[in-house]
Scaffold this motif. Structure first.
Motif, PDB file in Angstrom:
ATOM      1  N   MET A  38       0.850  -1.098  -0.026  1.00 35.69           N
ATOM      2  CA  MET A  38       0.012  -0.007  -0.073  1.00 35.69           C
ATOM      3  C   MET A  38       1.002   1.440  -0.031  1.00 35.69           C
ATOM      4  N   GLY A  39       1.638   1.288   0.665  1.00 37.73           N
ATOM      5  CA  GLY A  39       2.807   2.469   0.606  1.00 37.73           C
ATOM      6  C   GLY A  39       3.466   2.821  -0.481  1.00 37.73           C
ATOM      7  N   ASP A  40       3.888   1.659  -1.159  1.00 36.92           N
ATOM      8  CA  ASP A  40       4.478   1.834  -2.376  1.00 36.92           C
ATOM      9  C   ASP A  40       3.633   2.556  -3.532  1.00 36.92           C
ATOM     10  N   TYR A  41       2.308   2.081  -3.475  1.00 36.84           N
ATOM     11  CA  TYR A  41       1.451   2.683  -4.218  1.00 36.84           C
ATOM     12  C   TYR A  41       1.178   4.232  -4.159  1.00 36.84           C
ATOM     13  N   LEU A  42       1.138   4.515  -2.701  1.00 37.13           N
ATOM     14  CA  LEU A  42       0.965   5.777  -2.398  1.00 37.13           C
ATOM     15  C   LEU A  42       2.286   6.754  -2.731  1.00 37.13           C
ATOM     16  N   LEU A  43       3.410   6.081  -2.622  1.00 31.40           N
ATOM     17  CA  LEU A  43       4.471   6.963  -3.004  1.00 31.40           C
ATOM     18  C   LEU A  43       4.555   7.032  -4.630  1.00 31.40           C
ATOM     19  N   ALA A  44       4.092   5.950  -5.479  1.00 31.20           N
ATOM     20  CA  ALA A  44       4.042   6.006  -6.535  1.00 31.20           C
ATOM     21  C   ALA A  44       3.048   7.071  -6.957  1.00 31.20           C
ATOM     22  N   ALA A  45       2.135   7.295  -6.394  1.00 31.00           N
ATOM     23  CA  ALA A  45       1.019   8.151  -6.774  1.00 31.00           C
ATOM     24  C   ALA A  45       1.622   9.542  -6.532  1.00 31.00           C
ATOM     25  N   LEU A  46       2.205   9.812  -5.597  1.00 31.36           N
ATOM     26  CA  LEU A  46       2.626  10.858  -5.187  1.00 31.36           C
ATOM     27  C   LEU A  46       3.663  11.506  -6.275  1.00 31.36           C
ATOM     28  N   GLY A  47       4.516  10.731  -6.580  1.00 28.03           N
ATOM     29  CA  GLY A  47       5.581  10.771  -7.509  1.00 28.03           C
ATOM     30  C   GLY A  47       4.685  11.321  -8.919  1.00 28.03           C
ATOM     31  N   LEU A  48       3.746  10.777  -9.501  1.00 25.27           N
ATOM     32  CA  LEU A  48       3.124  10.876 -10.484  1.00 25.27           C
ATOM     33  C   LEU A  48       2.493  12.141 -10.478  1.00 25.27           C
ATOM     34  N   MET A  49       1.827  12.523  -9.404  1.00 20.97           N
ATOM     35  CA  MET A  49       1.182  13.809  -9.090  1.00 20.97           C
ATOM     36  C   MET A  49       2.088  14.939  -9.303  1.00 20.97           C
ATOM     37  N   LEU A  50       3.206  14.782  -8.718  1.00 17.58           N
ATOM     38  CA  LEU A  50       4.254  15.860  -9.004  1.00 17.58           C
ATOM     39  C   LEU A  50       4.775  15.821 -10.237  1.00 17.58           C
ATOM     40  N   VAL A  51       4.933  14.655 -11.173  1.00 15.56           N
ATOM     41  CA  VAL A  51       5.344  15.048 -12.535  1.00 15.56           C
ATOM     42  C   VAL A  51       4.472  15.724 -13.200  1.00 15.56           C
ATOM     43  N   LEU A  52       3.090  15.233 -12.972  1.00 13.92           N
ATOM     44  CA  LEU A  52       1.978  16.032 -13.780  1.00 13.92           C
ATOM     45  C   LEU A  52       2.032  17.189 -13.432  1.00 13.92           C
ATOM     46  N   GLU A  53       1.990  17.824 -12.361  1.00 11.88           N
ATOM     47  CA  GLU A  53       1.882  19.196 -11.639  1.00 11.88           C
ATOM     48  C   GLU A  53       3.139  19.893 -12.341  1.00 11.88           C
ATOM     49  N   GLY A  54       4.352  19.306 -12.539  1.00  7.37           N
ATOM     50  CA  GLY A  54       5.267  20.048 -13.024  1.00  7.37           C
ATOM     51  C   GLY A  54       5.626  20.099 -14.611  1.00  7.37           C
TER      52      GLY A  54
END
Length: 61
Positions: A1-17
């Protein structure tokens, strides 16, 4: 679960940037418009973002 949350956060930062990197002037104008919105309007934008994100998560499963 933590890995998915970290991946989702990373993807959000990529898209936001992407927007400030590819179109900084459009991003700046959008940011200025967001700052001028009233609290209720900003809350509505936040609510729409949350609902849209939850819908995408639901549809991806």
């Amino acid at each position: 679960m933590g890995d998915y949350l970290l991946a989702a956060l990373g993807l959000m930062l990529v898209l936001e940037g992407l927007l400030p990197m590819l179109m900084p002037q459009v991003w700046r104008e959008t940011f200025i418009k967001m700052v001028t919105l009233k609290d209720g309007q900003l809350r509505f934008v936040g609510l729409i973002s949350i609902v849209g994100g939850l819908l995408l998560i639901f549809l991806s499963k």
